[in-house]
Design an enzyme around this catalytic site. Structure first.
Site, PDB file in Angstrom:
ATOM      1  N   ARG A 165       0.780  -1.147  -0.062  1.00 57.54           N
ATOM      2  CA  ARG A 165       0.045  -0.070   0.239  1.00 57.54           C
ATOM      3  C   ARG A 165       0.855   1.281   0.038  1.00 57.54           C
ATOM      4  NH1 ARG A 165      -4.433   1.814   4.626  1.00 57.54           N
ATOM      5  NH2 ARG A 165      -4.789   4.095   3.841  1.00 57.54           N
ATOM      6  N   ASN A 219     -10.656  -4.007  -1.257  1.00 59.14           N
ATOM      7  CA  ASN A 219     -10.658  -3.003  -2.242  1.00 59.14           C
ATOM      8  C   ASN A 219      -9.468  -3.280  -3.612  1.00 59.14           C
ATOM      9  OD1 ASN A 219     -12.156  -0.783  -1.515  1.00 59.14           O
ATOM     10  ND2 ASN A 219     -10.609  -0.346   0.428  1.00 59.14           N
ATOM     11  N   CYS A 250     -19.146  -1.285   0.948  1.00 57.52           N
ATOM     12  CA  CYS A 250     -18.351  -0.206   1.339  1.00 57.52           C
ATOM     13  C   CYS A 250     -18.859   0.332   2.525  1.00 57.52           C
ATOM     14  CB  CYS A 250     -18.059   0.641   0.272  1.00 57.52           C
ATOM     15  SG  CYS A 250     -17.008   2.062   0.426  1.00 57.52           S
ATOM     16  N   HIS A 257     -16.416   4.028  -4.461  1.00 61.89           N
ATOM     17  CA  HIS A 257     -15.377   5.157  -4.249  1.00 61.89           C
ATOM     18  C   HIS A 257     -15.789   6.228  -5.539  1.00 61.89           C
ATOM     19  CE1 HIS A 257     -12.533   2.819  -1.311  1.00 61.89           C
ATOM     20  NE2 HIS A 257     -13.860   2.967  -1.175  1.00 61.89           N
ATOM     21  N   TYR A 296     -13.788  10.529  -1.768  1.00 65.30           N
ATOM     22  CA  TYR A 296     -12.811  10.196  -2.934  1.00 65.30           C
ATOM     23  C   TYR A 296     -13.123  11.139  -4.148  1.00 65.30           C
ATOM     24  CZ  TYR A 296     -12.095   5.941  -0.079  1.00 65.30           C
ATOM     25  OH  TYR A 296     -11.410   5.126   0.848  1.00 65.30           O
TER      26      TYR A 296
END
Length: 421
Positions: A90, A144, A164, A194, A244
């Site tokens: 990440r 995700n 989500c 998102h 987002y």
């Protein structure tokens, strides 16, 4: 009822456990299996989970295993919350795109594509093993990028629904502002995972009074601060975008900000180190306050609600989920995965009708859906050219020079996770 959590060694799992314990009447679990290859973390999390259940008087048992096939044997549902490559991967997703002047984020843009390429093959392997163990088991995907992962599952014929926490977060926030219970708030929530907008906030259900104009008028400053967007933009749009959307509406500003501070992954990694120390305390029998800063607020409540509805329990009739479009948004393909209100029951999720969508939002949804088509193709079939095409299609990339540089970096940083590279 037996449930398994794949990725059960996550530091976030105690939040989920707390939800299972508090809402045991909604979702009566007899056995909860935490599955994770990281045995050291798994034992810490599993021991805390048992203490939370015991403190709250939950009669179910919590078991742990690093054997996926054993863990999903006889399950009614599997929750997927895994992170291929961990926080280290990440961190890279959030940093190397900045070298090309593009946003670095784990679920959208180039970083989101990297995560999809690492994740889709792993999730499909897990899902196939779940299907062999119990063809009737539901898969609830919180991994995700949820939209792409859920589409991969559905295309492979799995009983899957994506989840989500953005919608439930807005529901709770709006309820607090309005002085009502969350159950009184029904969102007109539309978009892709998102990439969503609250186009209405209704009291009492899908046909209730739309109080969104009142919310914007009376609480617009607070909402703007939360979303880190100018109040004027919210007033002009007349909707509440997901946070987002700031990556799209203020891309260059965000890139500059990200270049001046540690990545979110670095912050989370430090939190995880502290949380794991806490989890090792045999006196700890509740989720620690620090966990609230970890992310994923209200995920446990949304997960319990969805699992209960799918398994014939007492979940809410209407829930925001990720599922096939099937004509709900006529400007998208039927097999696109959208995030909208749906009627959820034992047979799955059926999207509710959606009012015509403003071209301002429909255009961006169509663009990102095209990117997701190409991203899934790259995840399933591999190849540098497929990665390049997906990046070129993404509205946060778009220029061929950026796409070329990002393609090279993506492959270099993820080679160990890409069988074709």
């Amino acid at each position: 009822m037996k449930l398994a959590v794949v990725g059960g060694g996550s530091t976030y799992t105690p939040e989920l456990i707390d939800g299972f314990a508090r809402l045991r009447d909604t979702l009566p679990i007899e056995e909860l299996v935490l599955v994770d290859p990281a045995l050291d973390r798994l034992e810490l999390v599993g021991s805390l989970a048992r203490r939370i259940f015991a403190k709250q008087g939950h009669p179910g048992r919590v078991t742990t295993t690093d054997d996926l096939d054993a863990g999903v044997e006889g399950v009614d549902a599997v929750l997927l919350q895994l992170r291929v490559g961990g926080q280290a991967a990440r961190n890279e997703d959030e940093t190397w795109p900045l070298e090309c002047g593009c946003v670095g984020q784990e679920t959208t843009g180039a970083g989101g594509l990297a995560k999809a390429l690492r994740t889709v093959p792993v999730v499909l392997d897990i899902a196939e093993r779940v299907r062999r163990a119990n063809p009737d088991a539901w898969i609830i995907d919180f991994t995700n990028p949820v939209g792409i992962v859920t589409r991969a599952l559905l295309q492979a014929g799995h009983k899957a629904v994506g989840l989500c926490n953005v919608a439930i977060g807005f529901q709770r926030k709006f309820a607090g502002m309005l002085g009502v219970t969350p159950a009184d708030v029904h969102l007109d929530h539309v978009g892709l995972n998102h990439l969503t907008w609250e186009t209405g906030v209704r009291l009492g259900g899908p046909e209730g009074e739309n109080v969104l104009p009142k919310l914007l008028a009376e609480h617009g400053d607070t909402l703007a601060d939360t979303l880190r967007l100018p109040r004027d933009i919210l007033d002009r749009l007349g909707v509440v975008p997901s946070y987002y959307l700031r990556y799209f509406y203020a891309h260059d500003e965000v890139v500059r900000e990200l270049g001046t501070k540690p990545s979110r992954a670095a912050e989370v990694a430090e939190m995880e180190r502290e949380l794991l120390k806490m989890y090792g305390d045999p006196e700890l029998d509740e989720k620690p306050a620090l966990l609230a800063k970890r992310g994923g607020a209200y995920y446990s409540e949304a997960a319990v609600d969805l699992a209960a509805s799918l398994l014939g329990g007492g979940g809410s009739r209407y829930q925001v989920v990720n599922t096939y479009n099937r004509g709900t948004l006529p400007f998208l393909p039927d097999d696109a995965v959208i995030e909208v209100q749906a009627s959820v029951g034992h047979a799955g999720a059926t999207p509710l009708p959606v009012a015509p969508v403003d071209p301002l939002y429909a255009g961006l949804m169509a663009n990102v859906t095209a990117y997701e088509d190409l991203a899934l193709e790259a995840a399933l079939r591999g190849g540098r050219e497929r990665v390049f095409r997906a990046l070129l299609a993404h509205p946060l990339v778009g220029q061929y020079a950026y796409a070329e540089g990002l393609t090279d970096r993506l492959i270099a940083h993820n080679r160990e996770h890409l069988a074709w590279a």
